[in-house]
Design an enzyme around this catalytic site. Structure first.
Site, short mmCIF file in Angstrom:
data_model
loop_
_atom_site.label_atom_id
_atom_site.label_comp_id
_atom_site.label_asym_id
_atom_site.label_seq_id
_atom_site.Cartn_x
_atom_site.Cartn_y
_atom_site.Cartn_z
N ASP A 156 0.91 -1.14 0.00
CA ASP A 156 0.00 0.00 0.00
C ASP A 156 0.95 1.19 0.00
O ASP A 156 1.59 1.48 1.02
CB ASP A 156 -0.87 0.01 1.26
CG ASP A 156 -1.82 1.20 1.24
OD1 ASP A 156 -1.38 2.30 0.88
OD2 ASP A 156 -3.00 1.03 1.58
N HIS A 157 1.05 1.86 -1.13
CA HIS A 157 2.17 2.81 -1.24
C HIS A 157 2.05 3.97 -0.24
O HIS A 157 3.03 4.64 0.04
CB HIS A 157 2.39 3.27 -2.68
CG HIS A 157 1.41 4.31 -3.16
ND1 HIS A 157 0.16 4.00 -3.58
CD2 HIS A 157 1.52 5.66 -3.27
CE1 HIS A 157 -0.47 5.12 -3.94
NE2 HIS A 157 0.33 6.14 -3.76
N HIS B 208 -5.66 3.03 1.37
CA HIS B 208 -4.84 4.14 1.84
C HIS B 208 -5.43 4.85 3.08
O HIS B 208 -4.71 5.16 4.02
CB HIS B 208 -4.64 5.18 0.75
CG HIS B 208 -4.10 4.61 -0.54
ND1 HIS B 208 -3.21 3.57 -0.58
CD2 HIS B 208 -4.34 4.94 -1.84
CE1 HIS B 208 -2.91 3.30 -1.84
NE2 HIS B 208 -3.59 4.10 -2.62
C1 BG6 Z 1 -3.65 4.73 -6.13
C2 BG6 Z 1 -5.04 4.82 -6.67
O1 BG6 Z 1 -3.52 3.65 -5.26
O2 BG6 Z 1 -3.35 5.93 -5.44
C3 BG6 Z 1 -5.19 6.03 -7.58
O3 BG6 Z 1 -5.33 3.64 -7.39
C4 BG6 Z 1 -4.77 7.28 -6.88
O4 BG6 Z 1 -6.52 6.16 -8.05
C5 BG6 Z 1 -3.40 7.09 -6.24
O5 BG6 Z 1 -4.73 8.33 -7.82
C6 BG6 Z 1 -3.05 8.27 -5.37
O6 BG6 Z 1 -1.71 8.16 -4.96
P1 BG6 Z 1 -0.85 9.43 -4.62
O7 BG6 Z 1 0.43 8.89 -4.13
O8 BG6 Z 1 -0.74 10.23 -5.87
O9 BG6 Z 1 -1.64 10.17 -3.58
#
Ligand code: BG6
Length: 508
Positions: free
Chosen positions: A200-201, A263
């Site tokens: 989960d980044h 997230h």
């Molecule tokens: C991803 C989603 O996991 O996270 C995307 O699938 C979203 O829809 C993205 O745009 C948002 O990531 P960040 O790091 O740009 O906030």
């Protein structure tokens, strides 16, 4: 509450530069994730000397590329997406580590070929048989690819003395509780849980990771981190972007699956967790799991009143016209998918009893801004706060996840001068240097074998359990989601929801 102990056997406690050699095999190596995120992240790790000395990257996918062409593909990705520009001497060090193996995920012969290629690379780069298999592929292929690796004898059980095998899996893990548990079951047939790194980044973002440090490495926050002092918490993940080129995925997923289940709930866990017993992966993940298990299940009344969805209509973002979601390319013209979700939830444990957590996320909001706001309780209605017509603004701590990462503490202060007038002032902290991208942190952790920032099977499934009643209610509803203009902060219903508690969403 007990304090956290530093686990001295934990990889974070070791010399960061002591890495076992390995090969990172990227399934879908010539795909979008690889191009935009993985290769640029590995390049930045290489610049920082945060990779093993004996190391190789092997892209594996169906494109007809040789090593040289793969290096060109990688360089183009770095030029466009890396947080640091290409420096020729760094590139010269990094490029020879990139290799490519053409293969089809469904063909047994491709895995034999992969095996031979890996053995040759082991010989050439002295990588000792350690492998990270990064599945940058649609979830439907997870089972096929795992089975292909097993059949080719490429998965070694985790055991002392044997080379290691690790697998990295991207979200989404499933689209509801049942499908998530099916995918987890497929993985479990081939890998031990200790080998599985579910990404989960958000957990790799510097400010999210810093939440634990903020709370447990400072003495001033933790004593007030309870329902005695905190009035409520807001978590916002706002995006200005629309659905972009991901219509085929997003028009089935929507904001709840795409963002809230992963997230936002993971961020919530980091704010709300009890101090873990150690900084080791299992202690931290046990503590986070407890938060999810303490979430009060959403009943029918909650679903009616405390959960809101929305879909963007046309509007203006920063003065630029934006299309309605239903007019975006490849989106069903009658799509009921939500591009905005907001909800109130409760954590039914001793620390958080009575503290509402408000979560919201959406696409085509006025700007990209992710933030956690901790609202503290007001001081008593005496002394400076005695005037009922002018109550003092309560203290607030905001943690900016992106952009402009940092924190702000809002406190009351006297306006300098002979009169006693009070004003709210902001004590702010910004990172002065560019922080590593989430994928850099996470890839580094996979390579050193630290699972702390990765989602365990039980965590993923518990998060799906929490959102499942919402999915069911929205899935069965014949009603269109409320509309909001692109460039606004979501549907009116979201403002009304929090207003029903006498509060407002923070303006970002
Ligand atoms: C991803 C989603 O996991 O996270 C995307 O699938 C979203 O829809 C993205 O745009 C948002 O990531 P960040 O790091 O740009 O906030």
């Amino acid at each position: 509450m007990s304090g956290a102990k530093l686990d001295l056997n934990h990889p974070n406690s070791r010399d960061k530069h002591h890495y076992d050699p390995c090969i990172v095999v990227i399934f879908g190596g010539a795909g979008d994730l690889s191009h935009r995120k993985l290769i640029p992240a590995l390049y930045n790790l290489s610049i920082d000397d945060d990779l093993p000395e004996r190391f190789a990257i092997l892209g594996f996918s169906m494109e007809d590329l040789g090593d040289q062409q793969y290096r060109e593909f990688a360089r183009a990705g770095i030029e466009k997406f890396s947080r640091r520009a290409i420096a020729e001497e760094q590139w010269a060090k990094f490029a020879p580590r990139l290799h490519f193996c053409r293969g089809t995920f469904t063909a047994a012969a491709s895995y034999q070929n992969l095996r031979e290629r890996l053995e040759a690379l082991d010989e050439e780069c002295k990588t000792a048989g350690n492998r990270v298999f990064y599945f940058a592929i649609p979830p439907a292929f997870i089972d096929t690819c795992s089975a292909g690796l097993t059949a080719a004898g490429l998965i070694k059980p985790p055991a002392a003395g044997l080379p290691y095998t690790r697998v990295v899996v991207e979200k989404p893990i499933g689209s509801d509780f049942d499908s998530a548990s099916e995918i987890n079951g497929q993985l479990a047939r081939h890998f031990d849980e200790r080998q599985i790194f579910r990404i989960d980044h958000y957990l790799g973002k510097e400010t999210v990771e810093n939440l634990m440090v903020l709370r447990f490495a400072n003495s001033i926050f933790e004593p007030i981190w309870t329902s005695r002092f905190i009035d409520h918490v807001q978590i916002t993940v706002a995006e200005a972007e629309g659905v972009g080129t991901r219509a085929s995925y997003y028009d089935h997923a929507g904001a709840l699956r795409d963002m809230v289940q992963s997230h936002l709930l993971q961020t919530l866990c980091m704010i709300a967790t009890e101090p873990p017993n150690t900084t080791g992966a299992e202690s931290v993940r046990d503590a986070k799991l407890d938060v999810l298990r303490s979430l009060r299940p959403l009943g029918d009344e909650d679903l009616d009143k405390w959960v809101v969805r929305g879909q963007y209509a046309e509007g203006l973002i920063g003065g630029v016209p934006a299309k309605a979601y239903r007019d975006e390319e490849a989106i069903a013209p009658d799509s009921k998918i939500e591009t905005f979700a907001a909800l109130r939830c409760w954590i039914d444990n001793w620390r958080w009893a009575g503290v509402p957590f408000y979560l919201r996320t959406g696409k085509r909001l006025p700007k990209r801004a992710s933030e956690i706001a901790i609202y503290f309780k007001s001081v008593p209605r005496i002394l400076y706060n005695a005037n009922p017509r002018a109550p003092l603004a309560p203290n607030m701590l905001t943690i900016r996840i992106q952009p402009d990462e940092g924190l702000d503490l809002y406190i009351m202060s006297k306006v300098p001068g002979s009169q006693t007038r009070l004003q709210q002032v902001k004590v702010d902290f910004h990172y002065v240097t560019s922080t590593p991208e989430a994928y850099e942190t996470l890839l580094n952790d996979v390579i050193i074998g630290d699972q702390t920032l990765f989602m365990r099977r039980d965590t993923v499934e518990e998060a799906w359990k929490f959102v499942q009643p919402i999915l069911d209610a929205w899935g069965e509803s014949p009603i269109d989601p409320p509309i909001y203009a692109a460039g606004s902060w979501g549907p009116l219903e979201a403002a009304l929801m929090i207003a029903a508690d006498g509060r407002t969403w923070r303006t970002l």
